[in-house]
Design a protein around this motif. Sequence first.
Motif, short mmCIF file in Angstrom:
data_model
loop_
_atom_site.label_atom_id
_atom_site.label_comp_id
_atom_site.label_asym_id
_atom_site.label_seq_id
_atom_site.Cartn_x
_atom_site.Cartn_y
_atom_site.Cartn_z
N VAL A 103 -9.85 7.30 -4.91
CA VAL A 103 -8.85 6.38 -4.34
C VAL A 103 -8.70 6.69 -2.85
N ASP A 104 -8.87 5.66 -2.05
CA ASP A 104 -8.69 5.76 -0.60
C ASP A 104 -7.41 5.04 -0.19
N VAL A 105 -6.90 5.37 0.98
CA VAL A 105 -5.68 4.72 1.46
C VAL A 105 -5.83 4.40 2.95
N ARG A 106 -5.29 3.26 3.34
CA ARG A 106 -5.25 2.88 4.76
C ARG A 106 -4.03 1.99 4.96
N LYS A 107 -3.74 1.66 6.20
CA LYS A 107 -2.61 0.76 6.45
C LYS A 107 -3.04 -0.37 7.38
N SER A 108 -2.31 -1.45 7.29
CA SER A 108 -2.51 -2.59 8.19
C SER A 108 -1.13 -2.94 8.75
N ASN B 230 1.56 -2.58 5.97
CA ASN B 230 1.00 -2.82 4.65
C ASN B 230 0.09 -1.65 4.29
N VAL B 231 0.38 -0.95 3.20
CA VAL B 231 -0.43 0.19 2.78
C VAL B 231 -1.35 -0.25 1.65
N ILE B 232 -2.64 -0.02 1.85
CA ILE B 232 -3.65 -0.52 0.91
C ILE B 232 -4.35 0.65 0.22
N PHE B 233 -4.38 0.62 -1.10
CA PHE B 233 -5.07 1.64 -1.89
C PHE B 233 -6.33 1.01 -2.47
N THR B 234 -7.45 1.71 -2.34
CA THR B 234 -8.72 1.18 -2.84
C THR B 234 -9.34 2.20 -3.78
N VAL B 235 -9.70 1.75 -4.99
CA VAL B 235 -10.36 2.63 -5.95
C VAL B 235 -11.83 2.27 -5.99
N SER B 236 -12.69 3.29 -6.07
CA SER B 236 -14.12 3.05 -6.17
C SER B 236 -14.74 4.11 -7.07
N LEU B 237 -15.89 3.77 -7.63
CA LEU B 237 -16.58 4.71 -8.52
C LEU B 237 -17.29 5.78 -7.73
N LEU B 238 -17.32 6.95 -8.28
CA LEU B 238 -18.09 8.04 -7.65
C LEU B 238 -19.42 8.18 -8.35
N ILE C 262 -6.87 -1.03 -9.99
CA ILE C 262 -5.78 -0.28 -9.39
C ILE C 262 -4.65 -1.26 -9.09
N SER C 263 -3.46 -0.87 -9.40
CA SER C 263 -2.29 -1.72 -9.10
C SER C 263 -1.11 -0.82 -8.76
N ILE C 264 -0.09 -1.42 -8.20
CA ILE C 264 1.10 -0.66 -7.84
C ILE C 264 2.32 -1.45 -8.31
N ASN C 265 3.33 -0.73 -8.76
CA ASN C 265 4.46 -1.42 -9.41
C ASN C 265 5.45 -2.03 -8.42
N LEU C 266 5.36 -1.64 -7.14
CA LEU C 266 6.29 -2.19 -6.15
C LEU C 266 5.51 -2.93 -5.07
N SER C 267 5.85 -4.19 -4.87
CA SER C 267 5.18 -4.94 -3.81
C SER C 267 5.71 -4.55 -2.44
N SER C 268 6.92 -3.95 -2.43
CA SER C 268 7.47 -3.45 -1.16
C SER C 268 8.26 -2.18 -1.42
N THR C 269 8.25 -1.33 -0.45
CA THR C 269 8.95 -0.05 -0.54
C THR C 269 9.79 0.11 0.72
#
Lengths: 182, 158
Positions: B76-81, B150-158, B27-34
Amino acid sequence: MNRYNKFSCAWMLPLLIFVSQVIHAQQSCNTTVSINFPQISLCDIEPNRNSINLSLTTPVEAGLPLTSSSVNNSKWLNYTCAVAGSSTNAITVQSNSNISGLNLQVTASAYTGIGAGTNGISNGVQPISTTARSVVSGIRNCYTGNGAGNGHQLNYSLGIGNHSTLHSTSYSITIIYTMISQ
Amino acid sequence: MRNKLHIIWIVCLLSVQWPTWGQTITISINLSSTQLNVSSSLITEAGNDYQISAYEDCSVCPVLFVSGYANKDMRVDVRKSDMIWSSSLAILVRRTAIATGITGGTTFQTITNSDQYFFTVVKNTVNWIPIAFRVQNFSVLNGSGNLSTNVIFTVSLL
């Protein structure tokens, strides 16, 4: 190789495969989300910006001076403010011209209304002239509420400054309130 | 006899793992900051607070890239720090594009400091996932300046 070692080896391989699969089964990425809030410095006179009239009283006895008991408290000062860090703002008052022989003054009352935050503190009676003077200070992140009854009530009064420079005429001046950074 | 059983067991496991060997989920994101810029024009009258309770700006929306296995679903899960943040402020996220092969995440959900389900990618059918952020519950009482998390996206297998 004894029986114990054969047993361990047999289970080691599937265990390693399982662990490697778990390691590969999750990955993360991130982005920093920033919210930019602007500086806000807005002030307004309510309920409207129509003119107010103040007048002097003619003496009823020869030898007595002109007097003034004319006051006006129909206007309210509203404002909204957002500052950076621990900065504070103030609101100044000034006129576009001076009135010869007269003392025009304004007093902002203490804050009242439906707003929130760190509203300003009245600086008491302030003469109105072409020199800007602070009527309310110590304003931080706040809003007063909109309309009459919110913010600081403005009490205008007119007094005699110098009889010798008075003229029998009407004066019209513009009073300007400005929110500034302190 | 026991050794044969072990070998059969290993072969079974290898056959299960085989289709996925050599692959990983990413998983990746095209913007390091928004950046979201709240406009002062949202206050139309002195004495008032901001007149809207939520703000979003998708002029430059980030895009998530997710890839994995053709035979497995991914969650895909999402959380923030929080970096510099106000507890009164809420940040939300959603997917902006409608697509088959992906479920969930189309309505704004509040991002918290612990992982929460965002969406599911069905068998690697969708890889390019545009998202949008929204900020809520802001006020002039927050002052001016930048708040960031900081918003973190985590992908995991089901």
